[in-house]
Design a protein around this motif. Structure first.
Motif, PDB file in Angstrom:
ATOM      1  N   THR A 109      -7.598  -7.021  14.661  1.00  0.00           N
ATOM      2  CA  THR A 109      -8.187  -5.776  15.166  1.00  0.00           C
ATOM      3  C   THR A 109      -9.697  -5.894  15.211  1.00  0.00           C
ATOM      4  O   THR A 109     -10.309  -6.396  14.269  1.00  0.00           O
ATOM      5  N   ASP A 110     -10.307  -5.428  16.306  1.00  0.00           N
ATOM      6  CA  ASP A 110     -11.766  -5.378  16.367  1.00  0.00           C
ATOM      7  C   ASP A 110     -12.272  -4.258  15.469  1.00  0.00           C
ATOM      8  O   ASP A 110     -11.691  -3.165  15.432  1.00  0.00           O
ATOM      9  N   TYR A 111     -13.384  -4.511  14.774  1.00  0.00           N
ATOM     10  CA  TYR A 111     -13.957  -3.490  13.897  1.00  0.00           C
ATOM     11  C   TYR A 111     -15.439  -3.280  14.175  1.00  0.00           C
ATOM     12  O   TYR A 111     -16.209  -4.230  14.253  1.00  0.00           O
ATOM     13  N   VAL A 160     -15.766   1.139   7.116  1.00  0.00           N
ATOM     14  CA  VAL A 160     -14.790   1.752   6.201  1.00  0.00           C
ATOM     15  C   VAL A 160     -13.369   1.331   6.581  1.00  0.00           C
ATOM     16  O   VAL A 160     -12.557   0.963   5.715  1.00  0.00           O
ATOM     17  N   ALA A 161     -13.061   1.372   7.871  1.00  0.00           N
ATOM     18  CA  ALA A 161     -11.728   0.993   8.327  1.00  0.00           C
ATOM     19  C   ALA A 161     -11.447  -0.483   8.057  1.00  0.00           C
ATOM     20  O   ALA A 161     -10.325  -0.863   7.686  1.00  0.00           O
ATOM     21  N   HIS A 162     -12.467  -1.312   8.201  1.00  0.00           N
ATOM     22  CA  HIS A 162     -12.287  -2.744   7.964  1.00  0.00           C
ATOM     23  C   HIS A 162     -11.995  -3.014   6.485  1.00  0.00           C
ATOM     24  O   HIS A 162     -11.065  -3.764   6.139  1.00  0.00           O
ATOM     25  N   ALA A 163     -12.774  -2.399   5.605  1.00  0.00           N
ATOM     26  CA  ALA A 163     -12.535  -2.571   4.169  1.00  0.00           C
ATOM     27  C   ALA A 163     -11.155  -2.048   3.775  1.00  0.00           C
ATOM     28  O   ALA A 163     -10.450  -2.667   2.966  1.00  0.00           O
ATOM     29  N   SER A 209     -18.547   2.035  -5.562  1.00  0.00           N
ATOM     30  CA  SER A 209     -17.577   1.026  -5.134  1.00  0.00           C
ATOM     31  C   SER A 209     -16.471   1.671  -4.311  1.00  0.00           C
ATOM     32  O   SER A 209     -15.381   1.120  -4.178  1.00  0.00           O
ATOM     33  N   SER A 210     -16.756   2.837  -3.762  1.00  0.00           N
ATOM     34  CA  SER A 210     -15.779   3.593  -2.978  1.00  0.00           C
ATOM     35  C   SER A 210     -15.740   3.084  -1.537  1.00  0.00           C
ATOM     36  O   SER A 210     -16.781   2.991  -0.872  1.00  0.00           O
ATOM     37  N   ILE A 211     -14.557   2.794  -1.040  1.00  0.00           N
ATOM     38  CA  ILE A 211     -14.428   2.337   0.339  1.00  0.00           C
ATOM     39  C   ILE A 211     -14.929   3.394   1.308  1.00  0.00           C
ATOM     40  O   ILE A 211     -15.600   3.086   2.297  1.00  0.00           O
ATOM     41  N   GLY A 212     -14.653   4.642   1.028  1.00  0.00           N
ATOM     42  CA  GLY A 212     -15.058   5.722   1.922  1.00  0.00           C
ATOM     43  C   GLY A 212     -16.556   5.898   2.054  1.00  0.00           C
ATOM     44  O   GLY A 212     -17.028   6.543   2.998  1.00  0.00           O
TER      45      GLY A 212
END
Length: 267
Positions: free
Chosen positions: A62-64, A68-71, A106-109
């Motif tokens: 998937t292209d990123y 956030v979506a990639h992590a 360390s939150s992905i969001g």
């Protein structure tokens, strides 16, 4: 195809400003939502993944552009490590896709930015990276644990080599040419937004930031007036005076700075 081809694919963009071919390439693949000067740090990782043949490993097909979506995708694949226990215990290494939160979580969001790891200092104080869209260019950076949210570990076609500077390491440290650096310090304009004349300025600026002699905002790849003033302060700290503290790097001061901050000095 391996971690080394992936890193080489990112490194070839060092010095690229904006707007650029990475943005145009990503727009062609993903449509008009990416018109204009959009944030391109993760588009850089995506393009390098495609060019290196590591698209499935790095991007899971998937292209990123949205970090956030990639992590989150790394986490879903069981390939995510949050930076909660420090650099050494995390095991971060060359080839990891590194994500940052400037607020220190360390939150992905909360992730703001992404790059790729090229090495880790022997004392585990610094992580060395290449990042797109950092101060509006693609450049090498030196990062500390406070900035790192976590990292994804792609399943490359071949295993990466160790990233630390310890005995037996095969890590690739940034190489800074003294002659090219001196030329840049003498000729670079202080104005931001123009093309970087020599990518080797960046690890020197990052080291000056780490030494608390240069503000982060001036670590933009140009050896402008602020960078030269910071280097003068470094020379004075090292005991140089008069003409020997003119803000132009010399072999002795540069090698001393390099030994502490993880780059090598060449002719």
């Amino acid at each position: 195809m391996s971690v080394e081809t992936m890193i080489a694919a990112v490194e070839k963009w060092i010095g690229t400003g904006e707007p650029n071919a990475i943005q145009a390439w990503y727009r062609e693949r993903n449509g008009a939502d990416y018109n204009g000067n959009f944030a391109w740090c993760d588009a850089t990782i995506t393009r390098a993944a495609v060019e290196s043949g590591e698209y499935d490993a790095v991007c899971h097909g998937t292209d990123y552009a949205y970090t956030v979506a990639h992590a989150q995708r790394f986490k879903e694949a069981g390939e995510w490590t949050a930076m909660t226990a420090g650099i050494a215990k995390s095991g971060i290494r060359r080839g990891d896709v590194i994500f940052f939160d400037w607020a220190g979580s360390s939150s992905i969001g909360a992730i703001d930015h992404v790059g790729i790891v090229t090495s880790v200092s022997a004392d585990h104080r610094y992580v060395y990276t290449v990042e797109g869209n950092t101060a509006n260019i693609c450049a090498r950076r030196v990062r500390t644990v406070e900035e790192i949210a976590g990292f994804g570990r792609p399943k490359y076609k071949s295993e990466p080599k160790p990233a630390t500077g310890s005995t037996g390491s095969t890590s690739k440290r940034p190489q800074v040419s003294l002659s090219r650096l001196v030329k840049a310090f003498k000729t670079d304009p202080p104005k931001k937004g123009t093309l970087v004349s020599y990518a080797g300025v960046q690890p020197v600026e990052d080291a000056l930031v780490a030494e608390r002699l240069l503000a982060k905002g001036y670590a933009d790849g140009h050896a402008g007036t602020a960078t030269r003033s910071a280097y003068t302060l470094l020379q004075e700290r090292y005991g140089f005076t008069g003409k020997d503290a003119d803000g132009i790097p010399g072999s002795t001061s540069l090698k001393r700075l390099a030994a502490k901050h993880g780059f090598d000095v060449v002719a």
